[in-house]
Design a protein around this motif. Structure first.
Motif, short mmCIF file in Angstrom:
data_model
loop_
_atom_site.label_atom_id
_atom_site.label_comp_id
_atom_site.label_asym_id
_atom_site.label_seq_id
_atom_site.Cartn_x
_atom_site.Cartn_y
_atom_site.Cartn_z
N ILE A 199 82.33 66.45 104.36
CA ILE A 199 82.73 65.31 104.97
C ILE A 199 82.74 64.21 103.52
CG2 ILE A 199 82.79 63.26 106.48
CD1 ILE A 199 82.91 65.97 107.87
N GLY A 200 84.06 63.65 103.34
CA GLY A 200 83.77 62.73 102.22
C GLY A 200 84.40 61.33 102.69
N LEU A 201 83.46 60.34 102.56
CA LEU A 201 84.19 58.92 103.05
C LEU A 201 83.54 58.04 101.88
CD1 LEU A 201 82.27 60.01 106.02
CD2 LEU A 201 84.47 59.16 106.27
N ASN A 208 86.07 48.74 100.88
CA ASN A 208 86.82 49.61 101.45
C ASN A 208 86.68 49.65 103.04
OD1 ASN A 208 87.86 52.43 102.24
ND2 ASN A 208 87.00 53.41 100.42
N VAL A 209 87.53 49.47 103.73
CA VAL A 209 87.32 49.16 105.18
C VAL A 209 88.38 50.33 105.97
CG1 VAL A 209 86.86 46.81 105.15
CG2 VAL A 209 89.19 47.23 105.36
N ALA A 210 88.71 51.21 105.47
CA ALA A 210 89.30 52.34 105.88
C ALA A 210 88.40 53.10 106.78
CB ALA A 210 90.04 53.08 104.81
N GLY A 211 88.64 53.02 108.06
CA GLY A 211 87.68 53.77 108.83
C GLY A 211 86.33 53.42 109.05
N TYR A 212 85.66 53.93 109.64
CA TYR A 212 84.21 53.72 109.91
C TYR A 212 83.12 53.61 108.62
CZ TYR A 212 85.48 53.93 114.76
OH TYR A 212 86.09 53.97 116.06
N ASP A 213 82.41 52.91 108.77
CA ASP A 213 81.48 52.79 107.30
C ASP A 213 80.51 53.85 107.70
OD1 ASP A 213 80.32 50.01 105.47
OD2 ASP A 213 80.12 52.42 105.05
N MET A 214 81.07 55.02 107.40
CA MET A 214 79.97 56.18 107.63
C MET A 214 78.75 56.20 106.62
SD MET A 214 81.17 57.62 110.49
CE MET A 214 81.05 59.55 110.58
N LYS A 216 77.06 53.75 105.64
CA LYS A 216 76.03 52.94 106.27
C LYS A 216 75.05 53.73 107.23
CE LYS A 216 77.17 48.90 104.22
NZ LYS A 216 78.15 49.58 103.57
N LEU A 217 75.93 54.59 107.81
CA LEU A 217 75.16 55.76 108.94
C LEU A 217 74.25 56.57 108.05
CD1 LEU A 217 74.82 56.58 111.90
CD2 LEU A 217 76.86 58.00 111.49
#
Lengths: 481, 460
Positions: A199-201, A208-214, A216-217
């Motif tokens: 998984i690459g985020l 960058n606000v595309a999608g959820y801020d993974m 931070k998770l």
């Protein structure tokens, strides 16, 4: 379910014969809270990590990721442990783009190594565009004097910590006051999820606000949601000037007067640390002279333009003296570097004399620090304990390292009572505590993650959805996740 | 439950005067600042967290979507009810609950207008750093939902770097706090997940924000250029030089002319581009840094550099920049703003490709953006009533996002995915990446009632 021998062979297929270990010596080096894995694997890239996890998932194994092991004593003992995945061979710098002020590294890259490379990195070039028709061909480079840059962190265990461990552990240090936390620095992550997917985020952009801020998770998730393989961090140019004011106060009252004054000004110190005598004893440059160790030393790190550091130094000296400081000292160059280096690796130093050191981290609202200090002192004397105390004065964080001697039968009991009462007290103030280090036997009797908050409910759901079979670090995290 | 029954139950929760359902209301709350359009079933204006909790609980039971709304300045359709449902409007929950200077926090309800908070804090010598251009109108709840940016994010970070905790209503009406005033809470950073989740994970009813002492000194420079290339090369040079100003904004001629007509900020209407460069912090060393910047600008053929001589002049310069999107409506009635962000070293090359795309589709494109963090905002100007032009605009916007992704960037720096950029999400995410994010969505909102159809594309 295949036999262990069969599984070992399968892992060897993935990472190579030499990079799977199951001999008793290696196994015991990678024990987690006294629990042995039956194999340790050393993958060299994200694809190998992915294949390893896919296999582990199919075979229903319990997996714990391992960087350099500096923080493995955090968390509960795992409920099961089969495989340790060590990231030490994921040690490449993937992209160093200092002109863009970003760096991407694999998880096993050591913090010290990347920091040192960045400080020497001379690429401050960009390709200027002449007009929309022509393609730029010649780079223009800066002739700035101190060309290097740095990751603006001062993590604990800086000698050994890997970037993966720092991010997974949400590690920080004194300069969080000026520069922030890992969550303020990580721009992108690449990790392997429980089903083996890569998984690459995020990426190389600072916004960058595309999608959820993974990202931070994943930061601070302690390996419970995936194995971090790569991370992109933002950089800052190296500060022009660095120095530290060391101020000796007669007691907490005077030190606290100084803090109040300092935090009223527009000065921007990089770190403001409070140290008790035991801590100062270990950090004092050229040893501690008679009468110097008042038990209440404050170290203020300064970074920035020369004019700014000079002004801060002189104003800090004035404020300290007006608040009742007994003396002050200024550290620069090597002395400054050694001071903070020792600070960040204090646990390593202490654990030589005290292998069963118990380290606690207290968190509380910034303005409650006096209450916390008073609580600590009264409990300390009640339970006859000795510890080194280091507090981030402007952040609401205090660490204590209890000098635990297991030979003394009663001290374990005293520590357990101390921690319980301390936790109660912290809670009353709206704070919490975490056991960062302890021998496995004593740890079982301690509230490792303090008191869970009401949002544990959602954390459990996230774990349930992202790692339904409990592959990663089962039982290690908050609430036994 | 039929619509009438739903309305009746909502009236019981918030009071009949706070439930809207006239034809006019349904149209008014069916759009935002993007080009997307929708139609809610009903709008409610709750006055407390308990009311929000009851509304969500009811929606959950009836499997009706709930969509949060602040001021509706959303630029990607995040506040548009594309699948009907209940719009939960936070205009009544607009109190600043607590300012806690010793702990460096403020606690607010989501309906507080961002600029109102900043104005109040400044009086006490403190600052809430994120300053989205919409701050005069947008709400903190909206900022949290989108993880809004703004010019000062170059130095200070975006909204998420200043949110310490949130009170959130979960899918079944459960209310809980994530984060707190104290830092380093053990566990997952749920607050970090909520910020920027565009209202799809839960409904935030209170936020704890971080505040910092106002900087001692500020210097605001306007650098005027005769070519766009010189301006964007200056940006690259400043970053490469190791200078991180507080802001590094760029505006081109088209936008400047529109702004001058409406705001009269003092921009030169014959220049190709301007840079607004701001330095802040301790005053020591600032002059020297400003000198370095001047020198870099000169190396790149700057025509003139003006230094704002007082607060009033500084305010005018910023009013111009922040009023830019509104101002361009004088030129054409509609605009599509792209929010692609690229590594800053790629900025000059991407900017020239954007201009080419404009020529290719015969469209007017103005540029006003956060050059320092590589966040472009090409403003494609058009009239949405011209169907053919609208189609060309959508093609151009898509192509712009594609070149941003190809340059190693992202498709949204601050405006969010909403509905607008769903189709471009596969440019930067794989199906496995989507699945990981869907797991988070399912953990928070198993029934998909929170702002459905936004952020994540449907599984293929």
């Amino acid at each position: 379910m295949t036999s262990n021998a069969h599984k070992l062979a399968a892992f060897k297929e993935i990472v190579g014969l030499d990079h799977v270990k199951s001999d008793p010596d290696t196994i015991s080096d990678y024990a987690v809270d006294g629990m042995m894995p039956w194999a340790v694997v050393f993958p060299t890239d994200t694809e190998q990590v992915s294949d390893v996890v896919r296999l582990a998932h199919a075979e229903k194994l319990a997996v714990v990721p391992w960087g350099s092991g500096s923080k493995m004593s955090m968390g509960n003992a795992p409920s099961h442990l089969d495989l340790v995945v060590c990231t030490k061979r994921l040690n490449r710098v993937v992209d160093m783009d200092t002109a863009n002020l970003t760096v991407t590294v694999q998880a096993g890259v050591r913090f010290e190594d990347i920091q040192s490379s960045l400080s020497l990195e001379e690429n401050r070039c960009y390709l200027p565009q002449e007009d929309s028709a022509t393609v730029p061909d010649e780079a223009v480079c800066s002739d700035r004097e101190n060309k290097g840059c740095f990751i603006p962190m001062m993590p604990l265990h800086s000698h050994s910590a890997t970037m993966g461990g720092i991010i997974a552990g949400n590690s920080s240090g004194p300069t969080r006051l000026l520069y922030g936390l890992p969550r303020d620095m990580v721009l992108g992550v690449r990790y392997v999820a429980a089903n083996g997917e890569m998984i690459g985020l995020g990426g190389k952009t600072v916004k960058n606000v595309a999608g959820y801020d993974m990202c931070k998770l994943m930061i601070g998730s302690q390996g419970s949601l995936g194995i971090l393989c790569e991370m992109t961090l933002r950089l800052l140019p190296l500060p022009e000037h660095l120095g530290t004011c060391v101020l000796a106060f007669p007691g907490l009252g005077e030190a606290s007067r100084f803090f109040n004054r300092l935090f009223e000004t527009s000065l921007l110190p990089a770190a403001v640390e409070l140290l008790n005598s035991k801590a100062y004893e270990l950090l004092a440059p050229q040893g501690v002279k008679e009468g110097d160790n008042s038990g209440c030393t404050v170290a203020v790190a300064l970074e920035g333009f020369e004019e700014a550091v000079d002004r801060m130094t002189s104003e800090i000296r004035e404020m300290a003296s007006a608040s009742g400081a007994k003396n002050n000292m200024y550290l620069k160059d090597d002395e400054h570097r050694v001071f903070w280096d020792t600070y960040c690796n204090l646990v390593h130093g202490l654990s030589v004399d005290y292998p069963d050191l118990v380290s606690l981290k207290l968190t509380y609202p910034i303005s409650s620090y006096l209450e916390v200090m008073e609580l600590l002192e009264s409990l300390r004397s009640d339970h006859q304990l000795e510890y080194a105390l280091l507090a981030h004065a402007g952040s609401g964080i205090t660490r204590i390292h209890i000098l635990f001697d297991p030979a003394n039968v009663h001290s374990a009991k005293r520590i357990v009572k101390f921690v319980d009462r301390l936790l109660e007290g912290c809670q009353r103030i709206g704070g919490n505590l975490v056991v960062e280090r302890s021998g496995p036997q004593l740890k079982q009797r301690l509230p490792v993650w303090g008191v869970p908050r009401e949002d544990l409910l959602v954390m459990k759901r996230i774990k349930q959805h992202m790692d339904p079979s409990g592959l990663f670090c089962p039982g290690r995290f908050v609430g036994g996740i | 439950m039929g619509k009438q029954e739903l309305i009746r139950k909502l009236q019981e929760i918030v009071g009949p005067e706070y439930v809207l359902f006239s034809e006019m209301d349904l149209i008014l709350y069916g759009y935002d600042a993007s080009v997307e359009k929708g139609r809610p079933d009903v709008i409610v204006l709750p006055g407390s967290t308990e009311e929000v909790s009851k509304v969500v609980s009811l929606a959950h039971g009836e499997r009706v979507p709930v969509i949060g709304r602040g001021s509706g300045t959303n630029l990607s359709g995040g506040t548009v009810p594309t699948r009907g449902g209940i719009v939960v409007h936070f205009s009544r929950m607009n109190r600043i609950l607590e300012i806690d200077i010793p702990n460096r926090t403020v606690t607010v309800e989501p309906g507080v207008i961002t600029l109102d908070l900043q104005t109040l804090l400044l009086k006490q010598g403190f600052v809430y750093a994120p300053d989205p251009a919409s701050q005069k109108v947008s709400t903190l709840g909206g900022n949290v939902g989108e993880n809004s940016g703004g010019p000062h994010c170059l130095k200070y970070g975006v909204t998420t770097n200043h949110v310490l905790g949130a009170e959130v209503v979960l899918y079944d009406g459960t209310v809980l706090w994530t984060g707190s005033k104290s830092q380093d809470n053990p566990g997952y950073d749920l607050t970090g997940l909520l910020v920027g989740s565009e209202g799809t994970l839960g409904m935030v009813t209170k936020v704890i924000l971080r505040i910092i002492r106002a900087p001692e000194a500020v210097k605001t420079l306007l650098a005027i250029y005769d070519t766009i290339e010189d301006a964007s090369n200056t940006v690259s040079a400043i970053i490469a030089e190791g200078i991180v100003p507080a802001t590094l904004e760029m505006m081109d001629n088209l936008v400047m002319r529109a702004v001058e007509e409406s705001v009269h900020a003092g921009y030169p209407v014959d220049a190709a581009a301007v840079l607004i460069i701001e330095l802040d912090g301790m005053k020591d060393g600032m002059d020297r840094q400003a000198e370095k910047i001047l020198e870099i600008c000169k190396r790149h053929n700057v025509r003139e550099i003006k230094l704002a001589k007082d607060d009033a002049e500084r305010a005018r310069l910023w009013a111009g920049r922040k009023g830019a999107f509104g101002a361009v409506s004088r030129l054409r009635p509609s605009y599509m703003v792209c929010d692609g962000t690229v590594p800053r070293t790629k900025l000059p090359e991407v900017l020239s490709k954007v201009l080419e795309i404009g020529k290719k589709y015969g469209l007017l494109i103005g540029n006003v953006f956060h050059a320092g963090d590589g966040n472009l905002h090409p403003l494609i100007l058009f009239d949405e009533r011209d169907g053919d032009e609208f189609k060309r605009v959508q093609k151009a916007a898509s192509e712009i996002l594609k070149i941003c992704a190809e340059a190693g960037g992202t498709i949204s720096g601050e405006h969010g995915i909403g509905v607008e950029k769903l189709k471009e999400m596969p440019l930067i995410f794989s199906e496995s990446d989507f699945e990981a994010m869907r797991q988070v969505k399912r953990a928070f909102d198993p029934g998909n009632i929170f702002n459905p159809g936004k952020v994540l594309p449907e599984p293929t």
